[in-house]
Design an enzyme around this catalytic site. Sequence first.
Site, PDB file in Angstrom:
ATOM      1  N   CYS A  65       0.878  -1.182   0.000  1.00 15.34           N
ATOM      2  CA  CYS A  65       0.000   0.000   0.000  1.00 15.34           C
ATOM      3  C   CYS A  65       0.908   1.222   0.000  1.00 15.34           C
ATOM      4  O   CYS A  65       2.088   1.110  -0.346  1.00 15.34           O
ATOM      5  CB  CYS A  65      -0.995  -0.019   1.152  1.00 15.34           C
ATOM      6  SG  CYS A  65      -0.285   0.028   2.810  1.00 15.34           S
ATOM      7  N   THR A  67       2.136   3.037   2.469  1.00 15.08           N
ATOM      8  CA  THR A  67       3.187   2.954   3.490  1.00 15.08           C
ATOM      9  C   THR A  67       3.520   1.527   3.912  1.00 15.08           C
ATOM     10  O   THR A  67       4.530   1.304   4.591  1.00 15.08           O
ATOM     11  CB  THR A  67       2.730   3.680   4.773  1.00 15.08           C
ATOM     12  OG1 THR A  67       1.503   3.042   5.204  1.00 15.08           O
ATOM     13  CG2 THR A  67       2.478   5.156   4.521  1.00 15.08           C
ATOM     14  N   HIS A  98      14.246 -13.942  12.845  1.00 14.49           N
ATOM     15  CA  HIS A  98      13.810 -13.903  14.244  1.00 14.49           C
ATOM     16  C   HIS A  98      12.298 -13.954  14.424  1.00 14.49           C
ATOM     17  O   HIS A  98      11.823 -14.462  15.444  1.00 14.49           O
ATOM     18  CB  HIS A  98      14.331 -12.617  14.919  1.00 14.49           C
ATOM     19  CG  HIS A  98      15.813 -12.659  15.188  1.00 14.49           C
ATOM     20  ND1 HIS A  98      16.437 -11.723  15.967  1.00 14.49           N
ATOM     21  CD2 HIS A  98      16.780 -13.531  14.786  1.00 14.49           C
ATOM     22  CE1 HIS A  98      17.744 -12.016  16.032  1.00 14.49           C
ATOM     23  NE2 HIS A  98      17.969 -13.100  15.316  1.00 14.49           N
ATOM     24  N   ARG A 132      15.645 -20.222  20.128  1.00 18.10           N
ATOM     25  CA  ARG A 132      14.974 -19.402  21.142  1.00 18.10           C
ATOM     26  C   ARG A 132      13.848 -18.553  20.567  1.00 18.10           C
ATOM     27  O   ARG A 132      12.931 -18.139  21.289  1.00 18.10           O
ATOM     28  CB  ARG A 132      15.998 -18.515  21.852  1.00 18.10           C
ATOM     29  CG  ARG A 132      16.612 -17.443  20.981  1.00 18.10           C
ATOM     30  CD  ARG A 132      17.773 -16.754  21.671  1.00 18.10           C
ATOM     31  NE  ARG A 132      18.271 -15.604  20.945  1.00 18.10           N
ATOM     32  CZ  ARG A 132      19.082 -15.672  19.883  1.00 18.10           C
ATOM     33  NH1 ARG A 132      19.468 -16.842  19.413  1.00 18.10           N
ATOM     34  NH2 ARG A 132      19.510 -14.560  19.291  1.00 18.10           N
TER      35      ARG A 132
HETATM   36  C1  RB5 Z   1      -4.134   5.188   0.484  1.00 19.29           C
HETATM   37  O1  RB5 Z   1      -4.160   6.563   0.214  1.00 19.29           O
HETATM   38  C2  RB5 Z   1      -3.232   4.919   1.690  1.00 19.29           C
HETATM   39  O2  RB5 Z   1      -3.843   5.359   2.854  1.00 19.29           O
HETATM   40  C3  RB5 Z   1      -2.912   3.444   1.761  1.00 19.29           C
HETATM   41  O3  RB5 Z   1      -2.285   3.049   0.590  1.00 19.29           O
HETATM   42  C4  RB5 Z   1      -1.967   3.008   2.865  1.00 19.29           C
HETATM   43  O4  RB5 Z   1      -0.804   3.762   2.861  1.00 19.29           O
HETATM   44  C5  RB5 Z   1      -2.523   2.842   4.204  1.00 19.29           C
HETATM   45  O5  RB5 Z   1      -1.808   2.450   5.158  1.00 19.29           O
END
Ligand code: RB5
Length: 146
Positions: A65, A67, A98, A132
Amino acid sequence: MKVAIASDHAGYNMKEELKKYLNELGFDYKDFGTNSSESVDYPDYAVEVAKVISSKDFKYGILICGTGIGMSIAANKIMGVRAAVCESQESAKYSRLHNDANILCLGARIITIDKAKEITKIFLETEFEGGRHSKRIQKIHQLTGI
Ligand code: RB5
């Protein structure tokens, strides 16, 4: 080994590039969408891929997505999923060594496609270290019930 891959609109271009790269690396994949840059809701894709990881129909998933964060939050609500947002080769390596991460989350607005390729390669080619770390992973699932 087959990889489940999906993105929202923000990750669409990166997904298309990563599909070609998965072929180059010799990995099969199934594309769970989206199929264009038209706006969609990332939880729809995160949960669908997380369910096929949870059911063990696929060993690894890749969710993209803007981010990587929304995808990871949603995917981690599904039983047995350990989704990791990785922005470096180092975090990808340790998410496997891990944390035995089974879904890689990438941010198309945060990292370049070249960086995403490097991260993907390390994620898919690194085995869990066990030892572990196994007990700690069992605790994640026991203590949360998911
Ligand atoms: C879409 O605009 C954006 O919010 C989505 O791609 C993402 O980054 C959400 O976490």
